[in-house]
Motif scaffolding. Sequence first.
Motif, PDB file in Angstrom:
ATOM      1  N   PHE A 195      16.629 -39.565 -13.538  1.00 36.58           N
ATOM      2  CA  PHE A 195      15.630 -39.335 -14.581  1.00 36.58           C
ATOM      3  C   PHE A 195      15.222 -37.871 -14.569  1.00 36.58           C
ATOM      4  N   ASN A 196      14.768 -37.403 -15.719  1.00 41.07           N
ATOM      5  CA  ASN A 196      14.298 -36.021 -15.818  1.00 41.07           C
ATOM      6  C   ASN A 196      13.173 -35.933 -16.822  1.00 41.07           C
ATOM      7  N   ILE A 197      12.445 -34.841 -16.758  1.00 37.83           N
ATOM      8  CA  ILE A 197      11.392 -34.540 -17.732  1.00 37.83           C
ATOM      9  C   ILE A 197      11.680 -33.156 -18.299  1.00 37.83           C
ATOM     10  N   LYS A 198      11.605 -33.049 -19.616  1.00 36.93           N
ATOM     11  CA  LYS A 198      11.804 -31.774 -20.291  1.00 36.93           C
ATOM     12  C   LYS A 198      10.643 -31.506 -21.245  1.00 36.93           C
ATOM     13  N   ILE A 199      10.360 -30.236 -21.447  1.00 33.61           N
ATOM     14  CA  ILE A 199       9.416 -29.777 -22.467  1.00 33.61           C
ATOM     15  C   ILE A 199      10.151 -28.773 -23.333  1.00 33.61           C
ATOM     16  N   LYS A 200      10.272 -29.081 -24.612  1.00 35.41           N
ATOM     17  CA  LYS A 200      11.034 -28.221 -25.534  1.00 35.41           C
ATOM     18  C   LYS A 200      12.424 -27.921 -24.970  1.00 35.41           C
ATOM     19  N   ASP A 201      13.079 -28.957 -24.479  1.00 37.98           N
ATOM     20  CA  ASP A 201      14.436 -28.892 -23.936  1.00 37.98           C
ATOM     21  C   ASP A 201      14.541 -28.086 -22.643  1.00 37.98           C
ATOM     22  N   GLU A 202      13.414 -27.661 -22.086  1.00 34.22           N
ATOM     23  CA  GLU A 202      13.444 -26.959 -20.803  1.00 34.22           C
ATOM     24  C   GLU A 202      13.187 -27.958 -19.679  1.00 34.22           C
ATOM     25  N   LEU A 203      14.109 -28.006 -18.714  1.00 30.97           N
ATOM     26  CA  LEU A 203      14.006 -28.952 -17.611  1.00 30.97           C
ATOM     27  C   LEU A 203      12.867 -28.559 -16.672  1.00 30.97           C
ATOM     28  N   ILE A 204      11.960 -29.497 -16.416  1.00 25.86           N
ATOM     29  CA  ILE A 204      10.879 -29.225 -15.467  1.00 25.86           C
ATOM     30  C   ILE A 204      10.926 -30.157 -14.266  1.00 25.86           C
ATOM     31  N   LEU A 205      11.660 -31.268 -14.391  1.00 24.92           N
ATOM     32  CA  LEU A 205      11.825 -32.188 -13.257  1.00 24.92           C
ATOM     33  C   LEU A 205      13.158 -32.902 -13.406  1.00 24.92           C
ATOM     34  N   ALA A 206      13.880 -33.023 -12.287  1.00 25.18           N
ATOM     35  CA  ALA A 206      15.091 -33.839 -12.240  1.00 25.18           C
ATOM     36  C   ALA A 206      15.063 -34.631 -10.950  1.00 25.18           C
ATOM     37  N   SER A 207      15.511 -35.891 -11.002  1.00 30.08           N
ATOM     38  CA  SER A 207      15.510 -36.725  -9.802  1.00 30.08           C
ATOM     39  C   SER A 207      16.698 -37.672  -9.837  1.00 30.08           C
ATOM     40  N   ASN A 208      17.254 -37.905  -8.665  1.00 29.53           N
ATOM     41  CA  ASN A 208      18.374 -38.830  -8.525  1.00 29.53           C
ATOM     42  C   ASN A 208      18.133 -39.759  -7.344  1.00 29.53           C
ATOM     43  N   VAL A 209      18.539 -41.000  -7.507  1.00 25.71           N
ATOM     44  CA  VAL A 209      18.570 -41.964  -6.410  1.00 25.71           C
ATOM     45  C   VAL A 209      19.956 -42.577  -6.391  1.00 25.71           C
ATOM     46  N   ASN A 210      20.582 -42.594  -5.217  1.00 24.82           N
ATOM     47  CA  ASN A 210      21.897 -43.204  -5.053  1.00 24.82           C
ATOM     48  C   ASN A 210      21.887 -44.067  -3.810  1.00 24.82           C
ATOM     49  N   ALA A 211      22.486 -45.260  -3.916  1.00 28.61           N
ATOM     50  CA  ALA A 211      22.535 -46.178  -2.781  1.00 28.61           C
ATOM     51  C   ALA A 211      23.912 -46.818  -2.698  1.00 28.61           C
ATOM     52  N   SER A 212      24.311 -47.151  -1.486  1.00 22.63           N
ATOM     53  CA  SER A 212      25.528 -47.932  -1.285  1.00 22.63           C
ATOM     54  C   SER A 212      25.172 -49.138  -0.418  1.00 22.63           C
ATOM     55  N   PHE A 213      25.960 -50.198  -0.542  1.00 22.78           N
ATOM     56  CA  PHE A 213      25.630 -51.465   0.093  1.00 22.78           C
ATOM     57  C   PHE A 213      26.790 -51.966   0.940  1.00 22.78           C
ATOM     58  N   SER A 214      26.432 -52.682   2.003  1.00 25.79           N
ATOM     59  CA  SER A 214      27.439 -53.338   2.833  1.00 25.79           C
ATOM     60  C   SER A 214      27.853 -54.656   2.173  1.00 25.79           C
ATOM     61  N   ASP A 215      28.857 -55.311   2.748  1.00 17.15           N
ATOM     62  CA  ASP A 215      29.301 -56.593   2.215  1.00 17.15           C
ATOM     63  C   ASP A 215      28.219 -57.659   2.321  1.00 17.15           C
ATOM     64  N   ASP A 216      27.272 -57.458   3.244  1.00 18.63           N
ATOM     65  CA  ASP A 216      26.174 -58.407   3.416  1.00 18.63           C
ATOM     66  C   ASP A 216      24.992 -58.113   2.503  1.00 18.63           C
ATOM     67  N   GLY A 217      25.092 -57.069   1.693  1.00 14.97           N
ATOM     68  CA  GLY A 217      24.023 -56.749   0.768  1.00 14.97           C
ATOM     69  C   GLY A 217      22.940 -55.849   1.328  1.00 14.97           C
ATOM     70  N   PHE A 218      23.138 -55.333   2.545  1.00 11.82           N
ATOM     71  CA  PHE A 218      22.184 -54.391   3.114  1.00 11.82           C
ATOM     72  C   PHE A 218      22.557 -52.974   2.686  1.00 11.82           C
ATOM     73  N   PHE A 219      21.554 -52.098   2.655  1.00 14.31           N
ATOM     74  CA  PHE A 219      21.822 -50.696   2.372  1.00 14.31           C
ATOM     75  C   PHE A 219      22.709 -50.096   3.460  1.00 14.31           C
ATOM     76  N   GLU A 220      23.608 -49.227   3.065  1.00 10.10           N
ATOM     77  CA  GLU A 220      24.321 -48.366   4.000  1.00 10.10           C
ATOM     78  C   GLU A 220      23.771 -46.944   3.926  1.00 10.10           C
ATOM     79  N   ILE A 221      23.542 -46.462   2.710  1.00 11.30           N
ATOM     80  CA  ILE A 221      22.960 -45.136   2.487  1.00 11.30           C
ATOM     81  C   ILE A 221      21.999 -45.218   1.308  1.00 11.30           C
ATOM     82  N   VAL A 222      20.851 -44.612   1.460  1.00 13.89           N
ATOM     83  CA  VAL A 222      19.928 -44.411   0.342  1.00 13.89           C
ATOM     84  C   VAL A 222      19.579 -42.929   0.316  1.00 13.89           C
ATOM     85  N   ALA A 223      19.897 -42.261  -0.788  1.00  9.75           N
ATOM     86  CA  ALA A 223      19.643 -40.824  -0.916  1.00  9.75           C
ATOM     87  C   ALA A 223      18.746 -40.569  -2.120  1.00  9.75           C
TER      88      ALA A 223
END
Length: 400
Positions: A195-223
Amino acid sequence: MRGFVWILLAGVVLLAACNDDMSMEAYSNRGAEHDKSVLDANAEKLDDQLYQLSRTDFAILSHAMSERLSDEATGNVQFLKAVVNIGQLMYQNESEDCYFEELMKLTFDKDYYCSVLEKEGCGEWQWNGTTASFEKLKEHETDVIFKFPASENLEGDTAVLTISDMLFYNGSFPQKGDALEDGTVLEQALQKLHFNIKIKDELILASNVNASFSDDGFFEIVAMSFNPQPFNLSGELGVEDESGYWTLGFNHGDDAIFSSHLDMVFDKGNNDMPVTSIVNNFTLEEVMVYTEAKTGQLYNELVRLSALDPDSRAYAEDLASALNEFALMKLKYQSDNSLIANVEALAEPSGEGDAWEVDLVFEFSDGSLESSEKYFKNYLVEFKMELEQLIADFRGKFGF
């Protein structure tokens, strides 16, 4: 300064099972006054960077919008409110842990927020100043978009929050099927979000969340990354076999303000001593704080102390005793690994009624003693991401 874990995650040096040579480690030859001036300068720079963060466009618009959003915000507006609340804290410059507790909470609550977002679907919402609420303007194929005033002036510029790249994990996971207080049922976990926030097309905030899961459904990585321009805050939790790690970073453009990397080794089959090793490197400008605890005794002491009143004299004295018995604490220069100060834990009255606390006392090369609060205030000794919660995250979310 109550919790050992606040101290630990702030990077105070814990070196258990150390030998005599290490305990007699030589001080830096720069001199105590120079060492103190370096600590002063580093602390002042951190204060200045946090003040600059409080004056970013993101913090300023969050302050304006926080006045408009109700505490009882419902539906997909709750996601916007969670983001704005972080910006409001930045505006007030009131964090004791550089906002990592709030950011990691947002990261781990993302499944709830995104279940709400998915329930209401994609589309574009516009703030209505007359009704003091958001109104849906139109549908959108892939994104959730909020448009709202970027300042206290309703007729001024418009800020646009765009939530995109939502990818869900549909397999089994521990909380699947849980019903929350508002009736939302968790049917899938979030794997990716931008997600991001812009004012007049100027970026003021950017954020990313990425996760991967094991075969059992538990997190392996959360960034997670959260970038109120021109700053970058990032965090990552991950596991591999019976080890886990946690990294933190706070940058101003290409300038690293501080960074921390913590590694833990677990013994899944040992309920009596589940944490077998903790190693942490924390760097703030020129100062390096190194952590090593190759024993589970520190964690066991923490568990025992958790049953006591954290404001009590008994808690403070036992905590200080455990730190001094099982840990060797040091501050060093990053450049040459030379010693700035030895550190000792001290139980003392907090000055608030009958409450007690644990202070960390720095012993410099000339024998002078200083409270850690003189240099680091609460930023280093009151990191609110407690080790207990970190262990709980690894156990409950990562399968340990």
